[in-house]
Design a protein around this motif. Structure first.
Motif, PDB file in Angstrom:
ATOM      1  N   GLU A  44      49.421 -22.929 -68.541  1.00 50.38           N
ATOM      2  CA  GLU A  44      50.019 -24.160 -69.069  1.00 50.38           C
ATOM      3  C   GLU A  44      50.983 -23.915 -70.220  1.00 50.38           C
ATOM      4  OE1 GLU A  44      48.830 -28.524 -70.842  1.00 50.38           O
ATOM      5  OE2 GLU A  44      47.238 -27.144 -70.315  1.00 50.38           O
ATOM      6  N   ASP A  45      50.631 -23.066 -71.183  1.00 45.23           N
ATOM      7  CA  ASP A  45      51.523 -22.862 -72.327  1.00 45.23           C
ATOM      8  C   ASP A  45      52.851 -22.240 -71.901  1.00 45.23           C
ATOM      9  OD1 ASP A  45      50.138 -20.368 -71.894  1.00 45.23           O
ATOM     10  OD2 ASP A  45      50.809 -19.704 -73.868  1.00 45.23           O
ATOM     11  N   ALA A 110      63.828 -20.022 -79.971  1.00 46.33           N
ATOM     12  CA  ALA A 110      62.448 -19.832 -80.414  1.00 46.33           C
ATOM     13  C   ALA A 110      61.496 -19.564 -79.242  1.00 46.33           C
ATOM     14  CB  ALA A 110      61.977 -21.062 -81.189  1.00 46.33           C
ATOM     15  N   LEU A 111      61.780 -20.132 -78.082  1.00 48.41           N
ATOM     16  CA  LEU A 111      60.874 -20.011 -76.944  1.00 48.41           C
ATOM     17  C   LEU A 111      61.183 -18.815 -76.046  1.00 48.41           C
ATOM     18  CD1 LEU A 111      60.670 -23.762 -75.896  1.00 48.41           C
ATOM     19  CD2 LEU A 111      58.946 -22.422 -77.133  1.00 48.41           C
ATOM     20  N   SER A 112      62.361 -18.238 -76.184  1.00 49.28           N
ATOM     21  CA  SER A 112      62.761 -17.157 -75.289  1.00 49.28           C
ATOM     22  C   SER A 112      62.826 -15.826 -76.028  1.00 49.28           C
ATOM     23  CB  SER A 112      64.117 -17.487 -74.660  1.00 49.28           C
ATOM     24  OG  SER A 112      65.099 -17.612 -75.650  1.00 49.28           O
ATOM     25  N   VAL A 113      62.806 -14.731 -75.244  1.00 49.23           N
ATOM     26  CA  VAL A 113      62.955 -13.411 -75.861  1.00 49.23           C
ATOM     27  C   VAL A 113      64.419 -13.106 -76.112  1.00 49.23           C
ATOM     28  CG1 VAL A 113      60.784 -12.454 -75.032  1.00 49.23           C
ATOM     29  CG2 VAL A 113      62.822 -12.238 -73.627  1.00 49.23           C
ATOM     30  N   ARG A 134      53.135 -12.268 -72.069  1.00 50.39           N
ATOM     31  CA  ARG A 134      52.485 -12.540 -73.354  1.00 50.39           C
ATOM     32  C   ARG A 134      51.234 -13.387 -73.161  1.00 50.39           C
ATOM     33  NH1 ARG A 134      53.273 -17.683 -74.515  1.00 50.39           N
ATOM     34  NH2 ARG A 134      55.161 -18.736 -73.845  1.00 50.39           N
ATOM     35  N   ALA A 135      50.272 -13.122 -73.987  1.00 51.99           N
ATOM     36  CA  ALA A 135      49.024 -13.895 -73.951  1.00 51.99           C
ATOM     37  C   ALA A 135      49.250 -15.239 -74.633  1.00 51.99           C
ATOM     38  CB  ALA A 135      47.918 -13.121 -74.661  1.00 51.99           C
ATOM     39  N   PRO A 141      45.900 -23.480 -74.712  1.00 52.60           N
ATOM     40  CA  PRO A 141      45.211 -23.223 -73.444  1.00 52.60           C
ATOM     41  C   PRO A 141      45.916 -22.156 -72.632  1.00 52.60           C
ATOM     42  CG  PRO A 141      46.379 -25.338 -73.394  1.00 52.60           C
ATOM     43  CD  PRO A 141      46.509 -24.788 -74.782  1.00 52.60           C
ATOM     44  N   GLN A 142      45.132 -21.442 -71.822  1.00 51.62           N
ATOM     45  CA  GLN A 142      45.709 -20.413 -70.945  1.00 51.62           C
ATOM     46  C   GLN A 142      46.062 -20.990 -69.610  1.00 51.62           C
ATOM     47  OE1 GLN A 142      45.327 -16.611 -71.079  1.00 51.62           O
ATOM     48  NE2 GLN A 142      44.133 -16.406 -72.915  1.00 51.62           N
TER      49      GLN A 142
END
Length: 142
Positions: A44-45, A110-113, A134-135, A141-142
């Motif tokens: 989900e994240d 911020a969300l991307s590499v 990435r964890a 939540p996973q």
């Protein structure tokens, strides 16, 4: 209508999916639903982050770009690239935040590499890459 250029599953082959976008902000709902369906296997994240990137890049192309527009998802098992084409030759530039916007490309960064753009004589492609290895962050939540 989505155009699937190569069909594979979650092996290490590149899977490229494309969606043509009309000149209407209402298209954002269509793009979100399309991307949500294609990314439903992600935790989900990661799915939420990827959908925010898709939404920001697409809304920028709709607000500031020109037709023709296309959204592409390029995916391998542990990597996702979001690419959005538009027919405007002006570069995409972060602008100072204000009440009417200016947060989108900062959120993408911020969300991307990594993120960037390719300029062409007929327009540009703005892209962002996400690391799917990435964890989940603590508390997410996973």
């Amino acid at each position: 209508m989505p155009i699937e250029e190569q069909t594979t599953h979650l092996d290490d082959s590149l899977r490229v999916l494309a969606l043509e976008v009309t000149d209407d902000l209402a298209e954002l709902a269509t793009v979100r639903a399309w991307a949500e369906k294609l990314l439903q296997d992600l935790p989900e994240d990661q799915r939420v982050d990827a959908l925010m990137v898709v939404d920001e890049l697409t809304s920028n192309a709709l607000r500031h770009g020109k037709p023709p527009r296309q959204v592409r998802l390029l995916r391998k098992r542990d990597w996702l690239s979001v690419e959005v084409d538009d027919g405007c030759v002006d570069p995409a530039c972060p602008r100072p935040p204000s009440s009417d916007g200016g947060h989108g490309l900062k959120l993408v960064a911020a969300l991307s590499v990594s993120w960037g753009q390719w300029q062409r004589p007929t327009g540009k492609t703005v892209w962002a890459e996400l690391d799917l290895t990435r964890a989940a962050a603590p508390g997410r939540p996973q």
